[in-house]
Design a protein around this motif. Structure first.
Motif, mmCIF file in Angstrom:
data_model
loop_
_atom_site.group_PDB
_atom_site.id
_atom_site.type_symbol
_atom_site.label_atom_id
_atom_site.label_comp_id
_atom_site.label_asym_id
_atom_site.label_seq_id
_atom_site.Cartn_x
_atom_site.Cartn_y
_atom_site.Cartn_z
ATOM 1 N N ALA A 93 0.829 -1.208 0.000
ATOM 2 C CA ALA A 93 0.000 0.000 0.000
ATOM 3 C C ALA A 93 0.863 1.258 0.000
ATOM 4 C CB ALA A 93 -0.936 -0.007 1.210
ATOM 5 N N ILE A 94 1.948 1.244 0.757
ATOM 6 C CA ILE A 94 2.850 2.398 0.789
ATOM 7 C C ILE A 94 3.487 2.599 -0.585
ATOM 8 C CG2 ILE A 94 5.009 3.273 1.772
ATOM 9 C CD1 ILE A 94 4.175 1.893 4.399
ATOM 10 N N THR A 95 3.876 1.508 -1.219
ATOM 11 C CA THR A 95 4.436 1.595 -2.568
ATOM 12 C C THR A 95 3.412 2.132 -3.556
ATOM 13 O OG1 THR A 95 5.902 -0.274 -2.102
ATOM 14 C CG2 THR A 95 5.551 0.281 -4.411
ATOM 15 N N ALA A 96 2.141 1.743 -3.362
ATOM 16 C CA ALA A 96 1.077 2.233 -4.247
ATOM 17 C C ALA A 96 0.939 3.748 -4.169
ATOM 18 C CB ALA A 96 -0.249 1.566 -3.883
ATOM 19 N N GLY A 181 -2.018 9.207 -2.939
ATOM 20 C CA GLY A 181 -0.890 9.537 -3.800
ATOM 21 C C GLY A 181 -1.287 10.296 -5.036
ATOM 22 N N THR A 182 -2.493 10.060 -5.521
ATOM 23 C CA THR A 182 -2.966 10.744 -6.728
ATOM 24 C C THR A 182 -3.137 12.244 -6.507
ATOM 25 O OG1 THR A 182 -4.088 8.743 -7.521
ATOM 26 C CG2 THR A 182 -4.856 10.850 -8.407
ATOM 27 N N VAL A 183 -3.603 12.625 -5.329
ATOM 28 C CA VAL A 183 -3.894 14.048 -5.071
ATOM 29 C C VAL A 183 -2.820 14.738 -4.243
ATOM 30 C CG1 VAL A 183 -6.376 13.643 -5.229
ATOM 31 C CG2 VAL A 183 -5.256 13.487 -3.005
ATOM 32 N N ALA A 184 -1.904 13.969 -3.642
ATOM 33 C CA ALA A 184 -0.877 14.573 -2.784
ATOM 34 C C ALA A 184 0.139 15.333 -3.618
ATOM 35 C CB ALA A 184 -0.180 13.498 -1.958
ATOM 36 N N ARG A 185 0.614 16.448 -3.082
ATOM 37 C CA ARG A 185 1.632 17.219 -3.777
ATOM 38 C C ARG A 185 2.982 16.527 -3.738
ATOM 39 N NH1 ARG A 185 0.605 23.657 -2.392
ATOM 40 N NH2 ARG A 185 -1.505 23.764 -3.299
ATOM 41 N N ASN A 186 3.252 15.807 -2.661
ATOM 42 C CA ASN A 186 4.516 15.085 -2.523
ATOM 43 C C ASN A 186 4.223 13.689 -2.000
ATOM 44 O OD1 ASN A 186 7.078 14.095 -1.912
ATOM 45 N ND2 ASN A 186 7.844 16.103 -1.286
ATOM 46 N N SER A 187 4.002 12.773 -2.923
ATOM 47 C CA SER A 187 3.611 11.419 -2.532
ATOM 48 C C SER A 187 4.747 10.676 -1.840
ATOM 49 C CB SER A 187 3.147 10.630 -3.760
ATOM 50 O OG SER A 187 4.172 10.550 -4.729
ATOM 51 N N ALA A 191 4.354 8.751 1.638
ATOM 52 C CA ALA A 191 4.740 7.353 1.811
ATOM 53 C C ALA A 191 5.652 7.188 3.024
ATOM 54 C CB ALA A 191 5.424 6.832 0.553
ATOM 55 N N SER A 192 6.543 8.144 3.220
ATOM 56 C CA SER A 192 7.441 8.082 4.377
ATOM 57 C C SER A 192 6.668 8.220 5.678
ATOM 58 C CB SER A 192 8.501 9.185 4.281
ATOM 59 O OG SER A 192 9.289 9.033 3.115
ATOM 60 N N ILE A 193 5.685 9.111 5.697
ATOM 61 C CA ILE A 193 4.869 9.306 6.896
ATOM 62 C C ILE A 193 4.059 8.055 7.209
ATOM 63 C CG2 ILE A 193 2.921 10.617 7.844
ATOM 64 C CD1 ILE A 193 3.988 13.041 6.270
ATOM 65 N N LEU A 194 3.596 7.361 6.161
ATOM 66 C CA LEU A 194 2.786 6.159 6.367
ATOM 67 C C LEU A 194 3.581 5.021 7.013
ATOM 68 C CD1 LEU A 194 0.695 6.029 3.060
ATOM 69 C CD2 LEU A 194 -0.109 6.595 5.356
ATOM 70 N N MET A 195 4.912 5.118 7.002
ATOM 71 C CA MET A 195 5.724 4.103 7.654
ATOM 72 C C MET A 195 5.494 4.096 9.162
ATOM 73 S SD MET A 195 7.451 2.440 5.376
ATOM 74 C CE MET A 195 8.772 1.685 6.311
ATOM 75 N N ILE A 196 5.122 5.239 9.728
ATOM 76 C CA ILE A 196 4.939 5.327 11.187
ATOM 77 C C ILE A 196 3.715 4.541 11.645
ATOM 78 C CG2 ILE A 196 4.560 6.913 13.116
ATOM 79 C CD1 ILE A 196 6.131 9.014 11.519
ATOM 80 N N PRO A 197 2.515 4.790 11.069
ATOM 81 C CA PRO A 197 1.360 3.989 11.527
ATOM 82 C C PRO A 197 1.502 2.502 11.229
ATOM 83 C CG PRO A 197 0.764 5.369 9.649
ATOM 84 C CD PRO A 197 2.105 5.834 10.123
ATOM 85 N N GLN A 198 2.177 2.141 10.120
ATOM 86 C CA GLN A 198 2.329 0.713 9.848
ATOM 87 C C GLN A 198 3.191 0.056 10.903
ATOM 88 O OE1 GLN A 198 4.726 -1.642 8.632
ATOM 89 N NE2 GLN A 198 6.481 -0.291 8.899
ATOM 90 N N LEU A 199 4.219 0.770 11.381
ATOM 91 C CA LEU A 199 5.071 0.218 12.422
ATOM 92 C C LEU A 199 4.286 0.037 13.726
ATOM 93 C CD1 LEU A 199 7.894 -0.647 13.352
ATOM 94 C CD2 LEU A 199 8.348 1.756 13.931
#
Length: 273
Positions: A93-96, A181-187, A191-199
């Motif tokens: 999902a993060i890669t997506a 990722g489609t609408v984010a200015r800096n995907s 993606a880096s931020i999403l690493m925190i909740p997954q951990l």
């Protein structure tokens, strides 16, 4: 003096001396775009990470924890394999997020809309790659798990549901992150931020140790958060006993519905740009 007649190009046909575009069906268009995503993943090495990522993470958890866990007579490979596969879904999902962001920045959506294909095709192509990536992760995770003692002890039907549930988990999360990722200015930053909740979700779950291993105040969250729900259901399916799909099915339906709504919202936002 001779004249030449231009041949119809891909997606066009000659009609009464004029050139008209022919529409491409969603299946053919999706297959073409999915193949492009797979080839891009091969070139970038993401295919290798999809297979070996679960292997590495399995060993990182198994080596330091299995002796302590197995003092009680349990097989830690049997216990650990489900969360490793679910973690692979989180990484997919993060890669997506990054893939959708790259397509948005590169103007892929605008180019696709100029072609005679359904509007949803670019999204379907990316999700087809997500499914392939999840299958690769299943191969890697089950391979290392099997080598260290994981087994399917239920019926072939239980095994099939186990695999489908893992793929659905990764697909549903990827629908959500694809929209982001489609609408984010800096995907990439997203993606880096999403690493925190997954951990947090992996560590504070029943995926690595039973809920009883956590403080009393944390156990209600640990037991009921989605990673624990899916991990416990996958263990039941692998064992072939005590199976209750209610909670996992509810979470799957909710995540798929949220992902679908997010994709529609992101698509409308792109049209308005």
């Amino acid at each position: 003096m001779t004249t030449t007649t231009a041949e119809p190009t891909l997606g066009t046909r000659a009609t009464g001396g004029s050139m008209a575009r022919t529409s491409v069906g969603p299946v053919a268009a999706t297959a073409t775009l999915a193949r492009q995503k797979v080839l891009a993943a091969v070139r970038s090495g993401d295919v290798v990470f999809a297979v070996l990522g679960p292997v590495v993470f399995f060993l990182c958890f198994y080596v330091p924890l299995h002796r302590q866990f197995e003092l009680g007579g349990a097989d830690y490979a049997q216990y650990l394999t489900p969360i490793i596969l679910l973690q692979a879904g989180l990484f997919t999902a993060i890669t997506a997020t990054e893939t959708a962001g790259h397509d948005a920045r590169a103007g892929v959506h605008e180019r696709m809309m100029s072609l005679p294909i359904p509007r949803v095709t670019p999204f379907l192509g990316r999700m087809a790659w997500v499914v392939v990536r999840m299958l690769l992760a299943l191969a890697g995770g089950l391979g290392i798990g099997w080598s260290l003692g994981f087994r399917f002890e239920g019926s072939p039907w239980h095994t099939l549901v186990f695999m489908v549930l893992v793929v659905v988990f990764g697909l549903a999360l990827s629908m959500l992150t694809d929209a982001i990722g489609t609408v984010a200015r800096n995907s990439v930053s997203v993606a880096s931020i999403l690493m925190i909740p997954q951990l947090i979700l992996v560590m504070a779950s029943t995926g690595l140790v039973p809920a009883e291993g956590f403080p009393d105040w944390a156990q209600p969250f640990v037991r009921n958060q989605p990673m624990s729900v899916f991990a416990d259901t996958l263990r039941e399916l692998a064992a072939g006993t005590g199976i209750d799909l209610t909670a996992a099915a509810a979470w799957s339906a909710g995540l798929l519905a949220a992902g679908g709504a997010a994709i529609v919202t992101a698509g409308r936002a792109q049209v308005k740009r």
